[in-house]
Write a protein that holds these residues in place. Sequence first.
Motif, mmCIF file in Angstrom:
data_model
loop_
_atom_site.group_PDB
_atom_site.id
_atom_site.type_symbol
_atom_site.label_atom_id
_atom_site.label_comp_id
_atom_site.label_asym_id
_atom_site.label_seq_id
_atom_site.Cartn_x
_atom_site.Cartn_y
_atom_site.Cartn_z
ATOM 1 N N ASN A 125 0.813 -1.140 -0.051
ATOM 2 C CA ASN A 125 0.121 -0.077 -0.025
ATOM 3 C C ASN A 125 0.897 1.334 0.134
ATOM 4 O OD1 ASN A 125 -2.437 -1.574 0.053
ATOM 5 N ND2 ASN A 125 -2.491 -1.707 2.278
ATOM 6 N N ALA A 126 1.964 0.976 0.651
ATOM 7 C CA ALA A 126 2.896 2.467 0.763
ATOM 8 C C ALA A 126 3.394 2.742 -0.682
ATOM 9 C CB ALA A 126 4.091 2.246 1.573
ATOM 10 N N GLN A 127 3.468 1.984 -1.490
ATOM 11 C CA GLN A 127 3.934 2.458 -2.818
ATOM 12 C C GLN A 127 2.841 2.879 -4.002
ATOM 13 O OE1 GLN A 127 6.589 -0.953 -3.694
ATOM 14 N NE2 GLN A 127 8.104 0.041 -2.946
ATOM 15 N N LEU A 128 1.831 2.858 -3.567
ATOM 16 C CA LEU A 128 0.546 2.985 -4.514
ATOM 17 C C LEU A 128 0.506 4.136 -5.118
ATOM 18 C CD1 LEU A 128 -2.418 0.760 -2.865
ATOM 19 C CD2 LEU A 128 -0.699 0.088 -4.531
ATOM 20 N N LEU A 129 1.138 5.230 -4.418
ATOM 21 C CA LEU A 129 1.018 6.605 -5.095
ATOM 22 C C LEU A 129 1.635 6.597 -6.381
ATOM 23 C CD1 LEU A 129 -0.289 9.420 -4.510
ATOM 24 C CD2 LEU A 129 1.936 9.929 -3.558
ATOM 25 N N ALA A 130 2.561 5.565 -6.648
ATOM 26 C CA ALA A 130 3.378 5.586 -8.149
ATOM 27 C C ALA A 130 2.708 4.966 -9.010
ATOM 28 C CB ALA A 130 4.651 4.713 -7.877
ATOM 29 N N ILE A 131 1.338 4.293 -8.656
ATOM 30 C CA ILE A 131 0.652 3.238 -9.324
ATOM 31 C C ILE A 131 0.053 4.171 -10.635
ATOM 32 C CG2 ILE A 131 -1.605 2.066 -9.757
ATOM 33 C CD1 ILE A 131 0.774 0.304 -8.949
ATOM 34 N N PRO A 132 -0.352 5.386 -10.470
ATOM 35 C CA PRO A 132 -1.203 5.904 -11.553
ATOM 36 C C PRO A 132 -0.287 6.304 -12.697
ATOM 37 C CG PRO A 132 -2.179 6.827 -9.721
ATOM 38 C CD PRO A 132 -0.758 6.187 -9.195
ATOM 39 N N ASP A 133 1.063 6.768 -12.420
ATOM 40 C CA ASP A 133 1.886 6.848 -13.499
ATOM 41 C C ASP A 133 2.435 5.672 -14.004
ATOM 42 O OD1 ASP A 133 2.130 9.543 -13.004
ATOM 43 O OD2 ASP A 133 3.579 9.276 -11.400
ATOM 44 N N ILE A 134 2.213 4.196 -13.539
ATOM 45 C CA ILE A 134 2.502 3.250 -14.203
ATOM 46 C C ILE A 134 1.215 2.611 -15.210
ATOM 47 C CG2 ILE A 134 3.018 0.914 -13.822
ATOM 48 C CD1 ILE A 134 4.521 1.538 -11.281
ATOM 49 N N LEU A 135 0.247 2.666 -14.460
ATOM 50 C CA LEU A 135 -0.972 2.295 -15.137
ATOM 51 C C LEU A 135 -1.542 2.957 -16.329
ATOM 52 C CD1 LEU A 135 -3.587 1.138 -12.284
ATOM 53 C CD2 LEU A 135 -2.323 -0.262 -13.664
ATOM 54 N N ARG A 136 -1.312 4.098 -16.484
ATOM 55 C CA ARG A 136 -1.665 5.089 -17.638
ATOM 56 C C ARG A 136 -1.065 4.439 -18.973
ATOM 57 N NH1 ARG A 136 -0.508 9.583 -14.570
ATOM 58 N NH2 ARG A 136 0.918 10.252 -16.113
#
Length: 719
Positions: A125-136
């Motif tokens: 969960n602590a790394q999820l803020l980076a997820i949007p830049d990966i998922l786009r």
Amino acid sequence: MELALDKLNAEDVLHQLIGMAAGQIPVAGGFVNYLVDTVLFPKPDVDIWAEMEGRVQGLVGSRLDEMVASLGANNAANLFARLRAFGNELRQFAWITDREERKLRLAFMVTQLNAAVAECVALPNAQLLAIPDILRPLSLAHIAVLMEQKALEPHRYEHQAALNHTAIMYSDLAGSLFQRALAWRRAMVAEGKGRLVIEDLNVNEGAQTRSVHFTVYDRFAENRWQPGPHGLPVIKKIADGLRMDRVDVRYADTEQATYKALTAYDTKIVGEYTDLWNRKLLNYTREFMKLVDWPGVEREKKGQAKAERRVLTFPLTIAGARPARAKGSVLDRLDLFLEQQMDQFAIAGPRYAQTYRLSPEALAGEHAVMHTRADTYDTAMACIYFQERGEMARAADLADALVVAQNHDAKGGGRIVAATRADELLDRGMGNTTSVFVHDGGRRDVGNMSWAGLALTRMAHRTGRYRYLHAAEKIGGWMLENCRVADAWGGFSGGEDHWGTKYPWRSVEHNVDAFSFFANLHHLTGDPAWADASASARKLVLACRVTPRRDVVCYVTGTGEKMELNSGVIPTDTQSWTALAGIDPGNNERLSLIYMLNHMDATSEGFAGTKFAEHGQEVQNEATAGAAMALWLRGGDEGMRGEAQRYLDSLTRQITEARNGDGYGVVATPAAEAKTGPGLGWSYFNFLHVASSAWTGLALLACDNPGANPYAPLSAVAK
């Protein structure tokens, strides 16, 4: 330096792809080549895919905290490797001209993308803020590959079906990751427990005064890790000149002001975090719904198109099939349903039972989140039921899950959360603590914990295994230390919410549960402290007995914050469960059951039963089964048993005849919705339900075996 990845307008690219699919934007080379040449690698010095790989590689060495650093590094490394391999495939795809080779490469890329998505989900969960830049960019590539497959074989609907499910999957995934990230973000404030750091400063021994500082810390303030053991101080309240030689009300006032500011800060965080995720990802993934062939999805639901749902409930049923008409007895079929609810996500070892089994329509609707709900109460009920059926291996798996939930509770001390995630008893992203069904399962309340205790003490009685008695005593110890009320009415207060804030009210239902639980502990240990606790719980229940007029008796739902009755709410179970526990035997008990029949009896969709409470709406089957058992065992005459049989016949009939029934389990209500009523405020829906099924089975068993009553003293329970 601003990177091309930061400027990627994924919405525009998605609209381009949709336009290409509709034939409105002619382009040579196909969807993948368009994405490669125009978006991801538009010129030699711009490589958006490499930038995304760099973001992921940065996670490998990022120092978050000791709890998640190692796990995060491993998952990020796996994700980086998959993205690097897929990026190479993308770069090479333009050089492949053979049609069959392109089809094979596309299928391989889909596999890689599915694995990359799985690695994204596995990030802590602590790394999820980076997820949007990966998922786009990842999702754009995924969609482009599926569109390319569809273009190569337009006659095969399975490619459109895959596009349907992938588009819906990314939208759902973005929402679920956001919920995880938001829950984690909120947990970074005040240690996720509403904890205030309180310090005494400026102590003046001569004047007997002091200053007290109340501070709230945020470990992730401004969306970045903050130094120090607690993080950054975001709220500070000071009470100056407090008297040390007497109680100074300014201490409590300042403490309450700090908690109020904490609530406001939490609201602010939720708003800001939601806006951030909307900008980065959620607004974009909502656009994916334009890719879905909704009529095709409906055909899939009806079994008219070959496709699979993303979320499945087992065993799979054929669309439109009638409920099973199995030859097994009612109890055999209830066994089967409860076994299946245990085995939805794991087939062996400690595990909770999935509380509800949703229909395909519900899985696609607003209640889909209930698919992963697993209540402590329902699991305890199933455990007690399997014990009475002699299925001790099943009962042990459920009892062991209750022990695991207690041992791994994030706050400890004997606590057990009200509801976990059915698919994940332990949350790897939160240090292998007990998972929490975040919508409302984070509380630790006396009712759920007493039911866990009832199941565990029965297991200890039957098996002699100390681990069950030990866990039950830890529950009892926590309740004595944190919830016992020392006033004239006695009993136990509600427990605490997710943040650890105490519930000051007292519930009759909770205290009925506690009465029998503590009596079981006294039976097993002989410790008089447990007998005293049981007597205290009984005292509260009796204090909540009201007599509106002569020969009319009922038990209200409980109290407010002090010795004041909440007399406007009268549930069914405060009549039936009080009787089953034998708290007030004799005429009062009988009159309360008569009150229940006169005020809670209802009919829904042609099925008889009871409402959840006097002012509730529609039949609720868990309450109905408890009422049937109480009328049979405690009613005292054949007339009462006739009413019990009417309810039992209705419950049995619902197994095969109720809407959304499957021939094995019992729905929570035969109506579309059963409202609990004013003062309670929640609803039950027409879903197959573990508690309703277990209560029905126990009520049927109790007709011949009074020990099947979950409130029966252990002296009446066969070993």
